[in-house]
Design a protein around this motif. Sequence first.
Motif, PDB file in Angstrom:
ATOM      1  N   LEU A 124       0.835  -1.207   0.000  1.00 20.09           N
ATOM      2  CA  LEU A 124       0.000   0.000   0.000  1.00 20.09           C
ATOM      3  C   LEU A 124       0.873   1.262   0.000  1.00 20.09           C
ATOM      4  N   VAL A 125       1.897   1.266   0.867  1.00 26.06           N
ATOM      5  CA  VAL A 125       2.798   2.427   0.932  1.00 26.06           C
ATOM      6  C   VAL A 125       3.495   2.616  -0.422  1.00 26.06           C
ATOM      7  N   GLY A 126       3.963   1.505  -1.008  1.00 20.96           N
ATOM      8  CA  GLY A 126       4.632   1.567  -2.318  1.00 20.96           C
ATOM      9  C   GLY A 126       3.692   2.115  -3.379  1.00 20.96           C
ATOM     10  N   ALA A 127       2.440   1.612  -3.393  1.00 20.70           N
ATOM     11  CA  ALA A 127       1.469   2.051  -4.400  1.00 20.70           C
ATOM     12  C   ALA A 127       1.174   3.546  -4.246  1.00 20.70           C
ATOM     13  N   VAL A 128       0.994   3.992  -3.013  1.00 20.41           N
ATOM     14  CA  VAL A 128       0.682   5.417  -2.790  1.00 20.41           C
ATOM     15  C   VAL A 128       1.887   6.286  -3.153  1.00 20.41           C
ATOM     16  N   LEU A 129       3.081   5.884  -2.655  1.00 20.68           N
ATOM     17  CA  LEU A 129       4.280   6.684  -2.964  1.00 20.68           C
ATOM     18  C   LEU A 129       4.554   6.713  -4.466  1.00 20.68           C
ATOM     19  N   LEU A 148       7.803  -3.139  -1.706  1.00 24.67           N
ATOM     20  CA  LEU A 148       7.725  -1.670  -1.702  1.00 24.67           C
ATOM     21  C   LEU A 148       8.136  -1.107  -3.068  1.00 24.67           C
ATOM     22  N   PHE A 149       9.262  -1.618  -3.597  1.00 26.22           N
ATOM     23  CA  PHE A 149       9.768  -1.108  -4.882  1.00 26.22           C
ATOM     24  C   PHE A 149       8.832  -1.450  -6.043  1.00 26.22           C
ATOM     25  N   ALA A 150       8.269  -2.662  -6.014  1.00 22.45           N
ATOM     26  CA  ALA A 150       7.335  -3.043  -7.087  1.00 22.45           C
ATOM     27  C   ALA A 150       6.129  -2.109  -7.054  1.00 22.45           C
ATOM     28  N   GLY A 151       5.652  -1.804  -5.853  1.00 21.28           N
ATOM     29  CA  GLY A 151       4.514  -0.882  -5.703  1.00 21.28           C
ATOM     30  C   GLY A 151       4.844   0.496  -6.245  1.00 21.28           C
ATOM     31  N   ILE A 152       6.054   0.965  -5.955  1.00 22.62           N
ATOM     32  CA  ILE A 152       6.467   2.297  -6.437  1.00 22.62           C
ATOM     33  C   ILE A 152       6.509   2.318  -7.963  1.00 22.62           C
ATOM     34  N   TYR A 153       7.104   1.265  -8.535  1.00 20.16           N
ATOM     35  CA  TYR A 153       7.281   1.227  -9.994  1.00 20.16           C
ATOM     36  C   TYR A 153       5.911   1.201 -10.702  1.00 20.16           C
ATOM     37  N   TYR A 154       5.039   0.284 -10.245  1.00 23.40           N
ATOM     38  CA  TYR A 154       3.717   0.211 -10.861  1.00 23.40           C
ATOM     39  C   TYR A 154       2.923   1.495 -10.600  1.00 23.40           C
ATOM     40  N   GLY A 155       2.995   1.973  -9.357  1.00 23.07           N
ATOM     41  CA  GLY A 155       2.235   3.167  -8.966  1.00 23.07           C
ATOM     42  C   GLY A 155       2.618   4.381  -9.790  1.00 23.07           C
ATOM     43  N   ALA A 156       3.920   4.505 -10.084  1.00 26.65           N
ATOM     44  CA  ALA A 156       4.393   5.653 -10.870  1.00 26.65           C
ATOM     45  C   ALA A 156       3.806   5.627 -12.275  1.00 26.65           C
ATOM     46  N   MET A 157       3.663   4.401 -12.822  1.00 24.77           N
ATOM     47  CA  MET A 157       3.086   4.275 -14.159  1.00 24.77           C
ATOM     48  C   MET A 157       1.608   4.711 -14.138  1.00 24.77           C
TER      49      MET A 157
END
Lengths: 163, 504
Positions: B25-30, B64-73
């Motif tokens: 969740l934190v990764g997706a939001v960030l 966390l990193f996977a969430g950030i990468y997908y979330g940024a897209m």
Amino acid sequence: MDGNGRRKEKIIAVVLVGFSVLYLASSFRLEIGNPRNPGPGFFPIAIGGILTVCTVIHLARALRKGRPREKAAPSVGRKNYRAIAVIVASGIVYPLILGTLKFLVSTFAVTFCMLYILKPERLFSWIFLALVMVIASFIVFSRLLGVGLPMGPLEVFLFHIGG
Amino acid sequence: MWEISQSLIGGFAAALSPIYVLYALVGAVLGTITGVLPGLGPLGAMAILLSFTLTMDATGAMILFAGIYYGAMYGGSTTSILLNIPGEAASVVTCIDGYEMSKRGRAGAALTVSAVGSFIAGTISILGLMFATLFLSDIALRFGPAEFLAIGVCGLILLVRLSGGSILQSIIMILVGMALATVGVDFLSGIERFTFGNLELSQGIEFLPVAMGIFGVAEVLITAEEKEYQQPVKKVKMRELLPTRREWRSSVPAMFRGSFLGFLIGLIPGPSPVIATFVSYISEKKISKHPEEFGKGAIEAVAGPESANNAAVGGAYVPLFALGIPFTPAMAMVLGALMLHGLTPGPSLIRERADLFWTVIASMYLGNFMLIALNIPLVNVFVNILRVPKNILLPTIVLICMIGVYSVNSSQLDLLLLAIFGFVGYVLRGVGFQPAPLILAMVIGPMIETSLRQALNITGGNFAGVVFRPICMTMYIVASLTFIIPAASKVIRKLRSKSFSRRH
């Protein structure tokens, strides 16, 4: 690219040649070994050699470009180079003062400088905000995340507030 | 197949533990926030958070990193559609038709199509990642030093070809990255190289301050350079979010095409999510019955590229998990996080740490659900992030970078390197150098050197024995073709135009 950009490109090309020559010269001090048993200098010499050739070609290309034929259009707004200088200087000064002034004072100093240079109008607001940011980051990183930050009497006092 | 499903169920059981759900969740939001903010892309966010992954376990860091990468897209498309500002490079193409749709009052539909497309693409690419990684890692177990050398060299060759900009500049960046990677103790001979007697340098130049400097601090400097300008933020009403039946009909096939295309492009070195969006846009335009609508608000031109950039993320994980080689800068960050936890990705990791692999895969599914659940209803909240003044945002990022770098080794040299590489990144980008090849070469360089020296040792110094092996030769030929084909077609075009002008 305008005249200023061309000049920047040439300076960077010269710096890159300097770096590659220095790297290649230092590589020759290492033992090369032989193809059967390559030494620690084998790979750096190869890299340094190719890098020198590439950077020299790049420099030659940058020099050949010469001056721009037409006068460049003026940029939309003046670039804030003072902010760049202060942020970079803060980054360089920070490790030098961190050991002596410890975390709170040194981080407060650089944070305030950065806040102030980006918007110089609100001096007292930035002092207050920098203070809040530094204390908040100390609590988050040192107390909650357990990061080992340089501690002086101030930090020890803050660390023990609240038990 | 039974084994795969069992492992995946095990992965889901672990990924559903509260702490991993929280990381996802934190990764997706960030990730969404960094995607929304122009300038600060997923790379910058990963670089800034790299050191803090030490406070969690390796699986948590990967989630966390996977969430950030997908979330940024996901997040990148929001500002492209609403404000014509691409939050990151992979959303540039979405601006073309997404913003046109927004001007016609169809911003909500474009956002929904982009989110649903991203979800479909994410799911397809995770399936692809699962099977491709297992297949490739089985083959990679039979690879020797010569094959790993060929993969490293060919990866860098393709990176030069595909990373855009000047080829010479990319080569220089790669060589500088490799040169930086040679600093420190040579672990085959134990001799110090380029340390100039400095004890801290004998540990080598750490990847973290270089990456955080070149992507995080340099990004701050580039943003600080310009005077502040705030674009008025648009609001999207909930009832506008639903696309019409005609819009669904046009966009669903484009989503699937973009997903498959994006995954395949994600497998090759370079900025694959960016390339995937352009290739998807061009192919959608070519197969469309109404190519004249492209550029004027065609929904396929949003659905295809947005799906492609998400699918490319899954594809980019394959070489890292299967071979241990990062083909994109973001994957270099993921590798950096794994190495901070003492893990080296590669074919053996999937066997030795199967729990990590399957939990990460399962958490990617969960992350995709979270992103679609978060992004559509909270679109107005994320867009409001653009209102944070840059004079507060930038010092905060620098502060986080400084504390982050210091927290790993408590090293003042690392802090100094952060500032130096921040400035170097800023200056180099100012004259058109791409810093991504430097970072990738810093990671791949040591592997290339070790493989080369080991391969030469095995073959008794016979260079031909290192190069002329079936797998190696195939890879070298394929890599060379990426240079030969464009050069040859250029020559043919020139000859044709000459003979044409002679005849007329």
